[in-house]
Design an enzyme around this catalytic site. Structure first.
Site, mmCIF file in Angstrom:
data_model
loop_
_atom_site.group_PDB
_atom_site.id
_atom_site.type_symbol
_atom_site.label_atom_id
_atom_site.label_comp_id
_atom_site.label_asym_id
_atom_site.label_seq_id
_atom_site.Cartn_x
_atom_site.Cartn_y
_atom_site.Cartn_z
ATOM 1 N N CYS A 2 -21.955 -123.666 3.982
ATOM 2 C CA CYS A 2 -21.972 -122.876 2.736
ATOM 3 C C CYS A 2 -21.612 -121.439 3.062
ATOM 4 O O CYS A 2 -21.754 -121.010 4.202
ATOM 5 C CB CYS A 2 -23.368 -122.834 2.126
ATOM 6 S SG CYS A 2 -23.857 -124.360 1.334
ATOM 7 N N ARG A 17 -22.217 -117.905 -4.293
ATOM 8 C CA ARG A 17 -21.927 -118.703 -3.108
ATOM 9 C C ARG A 17 -20.976 -119.869 -3.358
ATOM 10 O O ARG A 17 -20.744 -120.251 -4.499
ATOM 11 C CB ARG A 17 -23.242 -119.271 -2.619
ATOM 12 C CG ARG A 17 -23.922 -120.211 -3.664
ATOM 13 C CD ARG A 17 -23.854 -121.673 -3.301
ATOM 14 N NE ARG A 17 -24.424 -122.015 -2.063
ATOM 15 C CZ ARG A 17 -25.724 -122.197 -1.848
ATOM 16 N NH1 ARG A 17 -26.563 -122.085 -2.864
ATOM 17 N NH2 ARG A 17 -26.168 -122.551 -0.667
ATOM 18 N N ASN A 80 -27.904 -123.677 4.337
ATOM 19 C CA ASN A 80 -28.430 -124.519 5.403
ATOM 20 C C ASN A 80 -28.607 -123.751 6.711
ATOM 21 O O ASN A 80 -27.753 -122.940 7.076
ATOM 22 C CB ASN A 80 -27.466 -125.691 5.619
ATOM 23 C CG ASN A 80 -28.180 -126.898 6.143
ATOM 24 O OD1 ASN A 80 -29.229 -127.260 5.643
ATOM 25 N ND2 ASN A 80 -27.630 -127.520 7.168
HETATM 26 C C1 TCH Z 1 -27.664 -128.329 1.855
HETATM 27 C C2 TCH Z 1 -27.560 -127.174 0.867
HETATM 28 C C3 TCH Z 1 -26.899 -126.011 1.558
HETATM 29 C C4 TCH Z 1 -25.451 -126.274 1.754
HETATM 30 C C5 TCH Z 1 -25.113 -125.994 3.155
HETATM 31 O O1 TCH Z 1 -25.404 -124.942 3.706
HETATM 32 N N1 TCH Z 1 -24.497 -126.997 3.768
HETATM 33 C C6 TCH Z 1 -24.108 -126.883 5.129
HETATM 34 C C7 TCH Z 1 -24.526 -128.109 5.874
HETATM 35 S S1 TCH Z 1 -24.290 -127.833 7.546
HETATM 36 O O2 TCH Z 1 -24.803 -126.541 7.915
HETATM 37 O O3 TCH Z 1 -22.879 -127.955 7.763
HETATM 38 O O4 TCH Z 1 -25.015 -128.907 8.217
HETATM 39 C C8 TCH Z 1 -28.930 -126.737 0.341
HETATM 40 C C9 TCH Z 1 -28.820 -125.469 -0.545
HETATM 41 C C10 TCH Z 1 -29.940 -125.549 -1.573
HETATM 42 C C11 TCH Z 1 -30.744 -126.779 -1.126
HETATM 43 C C12 TCH Z 1 -31.609 -127.455 -2.201
HETATM 44 C C13 TCH Z 1 -32.584 -126.449 -2.822
HETATM 45 O O5 TCH Z 1 -33.314 -125.774 -1.810
HETATM 46 C C14 TCH Z 1 -33.529 -127.136 -3.817
HETATM 47 C C15 TCH Z 1 -34.225 -128.395 -3.248
HETATM 48 C C16 TCH Z 1 -35.366 -128.027 -2.295
HETATM 49 C C17 TCH Z 1 -36.083 -129.267 -1.784
HETATM 50 O O6 TCH Z 1 -37.072 -128.871 -0.875
HETATM 51 C C18 TCH Z 1 -35.087 -130.181 -1.072
HETATM 52 C C19 TCH Z 1 -33.976 -130.576 -2.011
HETATM 53 C C20 TCH Z 1 -33.233 -129.379 -2.618
HETATM 54 C C21 TCH Z 1 -32.353 -129.978 -3.736
HETATM 55 C C22 TCH Z 1 -32.359 -128.652 -1.561
HETATM 56 C C23 TCH Z 1 -31.359 -129.610 -0.897
HETATM 57 C C24 TCH Z 1 -30.388 -128.904 0.099
HETATM 58 O O7 TCH Z 1 -31.091 -128.433 1.202
HETATM 59 C C25 TCH Z 1 -29.676 -127.714 -0.576
HETATM 60 C C26 TCH Z 1 -28.743 -128.307 -1.628
#
Ligand code: TCH
Length: 326
Positions: A2, A17, A80
Site C-alpha cells: 500500500c 492512499r 500493512n
Molecule cells: C492489508 C491492508 C493493507 C494493505 C497493504 O498494506 N497490503 C500490503 C500487503 S504486503 O505488505 O505486501 O504483504 C489492511 C489495511 C486496513 C486493514 C483492515 C482494517 O484495519 C480494518 C479491519 C481490522 C481487523 O482487525 C482485521 C480486518 C480489517 C478489515 C483489516 C484487514 C487488512 O489488514 C487491511 C485491509
C-alpha cells in the site's frame, strides 16, 4: 502493498492512499457522525466528537476503517507492517486501544497531529482481535493534518514509536527510519537531464529525455514504491484550483499503482491496487477511484447531517464509464 501520501496544493492538503491487496473485503465509503457511540474494548464507550469519512467495512454496526479523515482535517491510514509490528498485552498504566480502534479513537477526539502526539503518550496498542473471523492485522499508520504536518506511528517490540515524516509518504516494510535512510541511495535522482560526471570532457549523447530518473526504482516492492512516491510527490506541481489539485493528487498515487498480474502473492493470486482515495482536509470532500472505475467519485462530508448517531454507507461505484465521442 500500500502507499499513502499527503499532497499540499493551492493552500489545501489532500490525504489518502492506494490499497493494494489480492482480495477486496467489500470496503466502501462510510461516514460516522458526531453522536455515533464507539464501544471500546478496554476503555469507556464514547460518542465521536468529530464526524469522519473514509473507506471501511461495517461489522456489527462498527466501522472498521482502513483510512479516514475527520471534519477538523485530521487524516489516518493503516498500512500493512507484517514482521516488525508487535502489539502488547493489556497494560494497567496506559489507555489500551486495540489496533482496529486506533483510527476512530484518534479521529473522534483530535484535530491536529500535535494533539495526536499528545494522546499517543498514554496509548498502548493491545492485542485484542475484532472477532475470530477478523483477527488483528499488523499495521503502521500515516497521520496528517491540514497544516501539512505528518507522522508515522509504529508499534514494535521496543514500544510505540511516533516519527515526524519529512517526506509525507508511507508504504510498508521496513521500519520507517530504514525507509528514510534508503532515500540517500537515490538522492541524485532528478527531473532534469544529468550532468556527465562519469567521463568528464566526453560528449555523451543524452539519447532520451528523462535520464535524470533512469535509476528511479519502479518495482512493486515497498522500498521501491517508497522512493518513487517520495520523488513524484516532491516534484509534483501545485494545482490552481480544486480540479487540478485533485487531478495531480491522483496522478501521484497512480504513479505507484499495481496493475493486475504484476505482483504474484500465491498460485494464480496477484496483489493489485483495489482503490485509491484522498480527502481534501480543508473541505472534507472524500474522493476515490478503483481498479474497475478510474473516474474520480466524490462524497462531501459536510453535505450530510453530521449530528446523527447512525453510520452512513455509500455503495462503491465500480462501473467504468467510457465517454464515447462519436
Ligand atoms: C492489508 C491492508 C493493507 C494493505 C497493504 O498494506 N497490503 C500490503 C500487503 S504486503 O505488505 O505486501 O504483504 C489492511 C489495511 C486496513 C486493514 C483492515 C482494517 O484495519 C480494518 C479491519 C481490522 C481487523 O482487525 C482485521 C480486518 C480489517 C478489515 C483489516 C484487514 C487488512 O489488514 C487491511 C485491509
Amino acid at each position: 502493498m500500500c502507499t499513502s501520501i499527503v499532497y499540499s496544493s493551492n493552500n489545501h492538503h489532500y490525504f489518502g492512499r492506494n490499497l493494494d491487496l489480492e482480495i477486496s473485503f467489500g470496503e466502501h465509503p462510510v461516514i460516522t457522525p458526531r453522536n455515533y457511540e464507539f464501544q471500546y474494548r478496554k476503555l469507556p464507550n464514547k460518542k465521536a466528537k468529530y464526524a469522519m469519512v473514509g473507506m471501511a467495512i461495517v461489522e456489527d454496526n462498527y466501522p472498521l476503517y482502513f483510512d479516514a479523515s475527520n471534519e477538523e482535517g485530521l487524516g489516518i491510514a493503516g498500512l500493512n507492517f507484517d514482521g516488525p509490528c508487535h502489539y502488547f498485552p493489556e497494560n494497567a498504566e496506559k489507555n489500551n486501544v486495540t489496533p482496529f480502534e486506533l483510527i476512530p479513537y484518534l479521529l473522534s477526539q483530535c484535530t491536529t497531529v500535535a494533539e495526536v502526539k499528545d494522546a499517543l503518550k498514554d496509548v498502548s496498542l493491545v492485542n485484542i482481535n475484532f472477532s475470530e473471523k477478523l483477527p488483528l492485522s499488523p499495521l503502521h499508520w500515516l497521520m496528517a493534518d491540514k497544516t501539512g504536518e505528518s507522522i508515522v506511528v509504529e508499534s514494535t517490540l521496543s514500544g510505540l514509536h511516533v516519527y515526524d515524516n519529512p517526506v509525507h509518504v508511507l508504504t510498508n516494510n521496513p521500519e520507517f527510519p530504514g525507509q528514510l535512510r534508503n532515500l540517500a541511495n537515490y538522492s541524485n535522482i532528478a527531473p532534469a537531464q544529468p550532468k556527465n560526471t562519469l567521463v568528464p570532457g566526453v560528449d555523451l549523447n543524452l539519447y532520451s529525455r528523462g535520464l535524470g530518473t533512469h535509476f528511479l526504482p519502479g518495482g512493486m516492492d515497498s522500498a521501491s514504491r517508497f522512493v518513487k512516491i517520495a520523488f513524484v510527490r516532491a516534484h509534483s506541481p501545485q494545482g490552481n484550483n480544486e480540479l487540478s489539485s485533485v487531478t495531480n493528487y491522483f496522478h501521484i498515487l497512480h504513479s505507484v499503482e499495481q496493475p493486475k498480474g504484476t505482483d504474484e502473492v500465491g498460485p494464480n493470486s496477484y496483489e493489485y491496487t483495489i482503490y485509491s482515495d484522498g480527502t481534501n482536509l480543508e473541505t472534507g470532500t472524500f474522493y476515490y477511484t478503483n481498479y474497475e472505475n478510474n473516474q474520480i467519485n466524490a462524497i462531501e462530508l459536510n453535505k450530510e447531517n453530521l449530528n446523527g448517531d447512525e453510520l452512513t454507507d455509500y455503495k462503491l461505484i465500480e462501473k467504468q464509464t467510457i465517454n464515447y465521442q462519436n
